[in-house]
Scaffold this active site. Sequence first.
Site, PDB file in Angstrom:
ATOM      1  CB  THR A  65      70.878  27.075  31.232  1.00  0.00           C
ATOM      2  OG1 THR A  65      70.740  25.928  32.045  1.00  0.00           O
ATOM      3  CG2 THR A  65      70.955  28.326  32.087  1.00  0.00           C
ATOM      4  CB  VAL A 106      70.815  23.310  43.006  1.00  0.00           C
ATOM      5  CG1 VAL A 106      71.353  24.616  42.434  1.00  0.00           C
ATOM      6  CG2 VAL A 106      69.596  23.595  43.891  1.00  0.00           C
ATOM      7  N   GLY A 107      71.582  22.698  39.767  1.00  0.00           N
ATOM      8  CA  GLY A 107      72.659  22.502  38.791  1.00  0.00           C
ATOM      9  C   GLY A 107      73.715  23.588  38.865  1.00  0.00           C
ATOM     10  N   GLY A 163      74.884  20.182  34.236  1.00  0.00           N
ATOM     11  CA  GLY A 163      75.403  20.953  35.367  1.00  0.00           C
ATOM     12  C   GLY A 163      76.395  20.183  36.218  1.00  0.00           C
ATOM     13  CB  THR A 184      73.495  25.835  28.335  1.00  0.00           C
ATOM     14  OG1 THR A 184      72.419  24.891  28.348  1.00  0.00           O
ATOM     15  CG2 THR A 184      74.080  25.888  26.941  1.00  0.00           C
TER      16      THR A 184
HETATM   17  N1  ASP Z   1      73.000  23.410  33.136  1.00  0.00           N
HETATM   18  C1  ASP Z   1      71.623  23.141  33.451  1.00  0.00           C
HETATM   19  C2  ASP Z   1      71.564  22.254  34.661  1.00  0.00           C
HETATM   20  O1  ASP Z   1      72.330  21.320  34.769  1.00  0.00           O
HETATM   21  C3  ASP Z   1      70.849  22.523  32.334  1.00  0.00           C
HETATM   22  C4  ASP Z   1      71.203  22.987  30.954  1.00  0.00           C
HETATM   23  O2  ASP Z   1      71.771  24.052  30.761  1.00  0.00           O
HETATM   24  O3  ASP Z   1      70.911  22.297  29.985  1.00  0.00           O
HETATM   25  O4  ASP Z   1      70.701  22.477  35.475  1.00  0.00           O
END
Ligand code: ASP
Length: 320
Positions: free
Chosen positions: A151, A180-181, A205, A202
Amino acid sequence: MYGIIATWRMALKGISQADALLKKNGNAKVAIETVIKAVEDFEFYKSVGYGGLPNEDMEVELDAAFMDGDTLDVGCVGAIKDYANPVSIARKLSTYPVNNFLVGQGAEKFAHRHGFERKNMLTERAKIHYHNRIVETTENSELKPYSGHDTVGMVCLDSFGSMTSATSTSGLFMKHPGRVGDSPVSGSGFYVDSKVGGASATGLGEDVMKGCVSYEIVRLMKEGMHPQLACEKAVKDFDTELRQRRGKAGDMSLIAMNNKGEWGCATNIEGFSFAVCTEKEKPTVYLVKFDEKGKQYFEPASKEWMDHYMASRTAPLIRK
Ligand code: ASP
């Protein structure tokens, strides 16, 4: 003092644009939206915006958020399809008193009504990644279907003392439709309060959301902790907590900046990079590493690393 910090190297170009804006007394809302849009528009980044990796039905569903640290206004979209810049839709949503977090068709209807640019976000490269992952998963049962996600999450401070935070992501590759994360969830993927500072995440999630890690970092900064210490404490404590209770912890990387422009970063994975610039520091990409004792440190990315990064992102893909 002004500054901006972002997860991953992919934010560098946008950060340089924000630097120019903030130098000329640009505001934190415009600056952060500019940076995130730059990442969303670049088709070779496969985890954000155009070129983002699809869900298991080969559809690109995007999550994004925007928060204004002065008013604490928050706007978020989840699992939105076919719109070019989810962060701009999130920013618009943040200006309303209610209906601030819209998902799926509701978010798309809102975007349509407000004239946001429609775009098929599924690129030819993303289709090849999708196809190859199916082939690889069939051949190798060890392969995690979800690996391949990042992210772009940011915190920005302008020279008037206003702060913002924003995120944008395509979430987990091969996720279930509608998943949804943490990225559009306030307190988990992001949080900012201009009286204190902000943080953004990031990683996996599903685990970041268990600890509301971005809010925890802001809370620690509010108690007087430097952003670096706050990031390290929040990530280490929660990583330990997850391992004790669940036997494992997902990837978790957090960045933070306070309202003095001091910043920090902590991660529980090898290979995390982030980009930062302040009034005193030109836009720089750092790589996070661990010494033999497991202590985290970071150093500016070398030219070779930067060149390799871009070459590997843009290299032609071979369909398996
Ligand atoms: N945090 C994001 C999600 O779980 C993915 C990521 O940041 O790698 O959607």
